[in-house]
Design an enzyme around this catalytic site. Sequence first.
Site, mmCIF file in Angstrom:
data_model
loop_
_atom_site.group_PDB
_atom_site.id
_atom_site.type_symbol
_atom_site.label_atom_id
_atom_site.label_comp_id
_atom_site.label_asym_id
_atom_site.label_seq_id
_atom_site.Cartn_x
_atom_site.Cartn_y
_atom_site.Cartn_z
ATOM 1 N N HIS A 180 1.181 -1.116 0.028
ATOM 2 C CA HIS A 180 0.204 0.166 -0.058
ATOM 3 C C HIS A 180 0.839 1.115 -0.417
ATOM 4 C CE1 HIS A 180 -3.552 2.321 0.510
ATOM 5 N NE2 HIS A 180 -3.548 2.868 1.561
ATOM 6 N N ASP B 75 1.115 4.937 -0.223
ATOM 7 C CA ASP B 75 0.573 6.251 0.611
ATOM 8 C C ASP B 75 0.710 7.919 -0.121
ATOM 9 O OD1 ASP B 75 -1.695 5.671 2.062
ATOM 10 O OD2 ASP B 75 0.016 5.264 3.815
ATOM 11 N N HIS C 58 -2.659 4.908 -3.308
ATOM 12 C CA HIS C 58 -3.870 5.793 -2.314
ATOM 13 C C HIS C 58 -3.984 7.082 -2.469
ATOM 14 C CE1 HIS C 58 -6.102 6.334 1.377
ATOM 15 N NE2 HIS C 58 -6.813 6.530 0.414
ATOM 16 N N MET D 103 -11.818 4.065 4.982
ATOM 17 C CA MET D 103 -11.425 4.431 5.893
ATOM 18 C C MET D 103 -11.513 4.549 7.854
ATOM 19 S SD MET D 103 -8.594 5.803 4.201
ATOM 20 C CE MET D 103 -7.681 6.387 5.938
ATOM 21 N N GLY E 287 -4.725 10.825 7.073
ATOM 22 C CA GLY E 287 -3.486 11.792 7.106
ATOM 23 C C GLY E 287 -3.189 12.207 8.727
ATOM 24 N N ASP F 249 -8.445 0.879 6.150
ATOM 25 C CA ASP F 249 -6.781 1.173 6.415
ATOM 26 C C ASP F 249 -7.325 2.340 7.648
ATOM 27 O OD1 ASP F 249 -4.820 2.436 6.004
ATOM 28 O OD2 ASP F 249 -5.032 3.779 4.805
ATOM 29 N N GLY F 250 -6.003 1.855 8.607
ATOM 30 C CA GLY F 250 -6.848 3.400 10.148
ATOM 31 C C GLY F 250 -6.736 2.287 10.964
ATOM 32 N N GLY G 84 -0.178 -0.598 9.147
ATOM 33 C CA GLY G 84 1.415 -0.196 8.526
ATOM 34 C C GLY G 84 2.315 0.234 9.758
#
Length: 216
Positions: A31, A33, A64, A135, A140, A173-174, A195
Site C-alpha cells: 500500500h 500512500d 492510495h 477509512m 493523514g 485502512d486506519g 502500517g
Amino acid sequence: MILSPSLFNSDLYLIKETLDTLESLGITHLHIDVMDNHYVPNLGFNTGFVSNLKSHTHFILDCHLMIEKPELSIFDFIEAKPDIITFHYEATVHHSFIINKIKNNNIKVGLAINPSTPVEHIKMLLPLVDLVLVMTVNPGQKNETFLPFTLQKIEQLSLERQKNNYSYDIQVDGNITDKTLSLCLKAGANNIVSGGFIFKNNDIANNIEKLKVATN
C-alpha cells in the site's frame, strides 16, 4: 484475506531489507500512500517512488491518492503503472472521468471514503470500481484511534456487493491491529491495510504473525 502493508510507516532507510522480509513472509501487496499536505495534513510518496518499486519488485502496488483534485495528476500516476489506483470520493467531483481513465489503462480502480462519508453517496459508482476503501480513521492524521462506527459501512458495502453481485474488494485502512482486524473481517472486509502495527519496532515477522493469528 489480502494483507497490504503500508510502507509510509516503515523505516525507509531499511527499505530493501524491509521489502525482502515482506516477500519472504508471503506478502504480495504493498500500500503506497500519496499525500499532498492539502487534502490531508501530511506528505507522502510520489510517482517516482511508485515507478521505482514497479521496476525493481514483483509486488502488487496499491496506490492510495490522498490528494485534492486527483483528476489533475491522474495521468502521472497512470504512467507510473501501479496495479491499483485508489482516489477519494470527497476530493473531486469528476469521479467517472477518473474511473474511466484508470480503467482504460488496464489499471484497477479503487474508491476511498472518509469516516464521515455515508455509503449512500457512492452507491451509483459501486458497479464501476474494483475496490472500495473504508477509512477507519481520519486520513493523514497522526495517532488516530480506530472508529467503530465505520464497521457499519463495511457491513453495508458487503450487503451491496452480495445483493447486486458486485465483485469489488472491501479494503480497510486506519489503526488496523491484532485487536481491530477481526472486527473488520467479521463485518465483511477482505483487503487489510496495516502500517503502524506491522512496522512497530521493525519487528515485521512477529507483528504479521500476530495479525494472522487474529484471523482465526
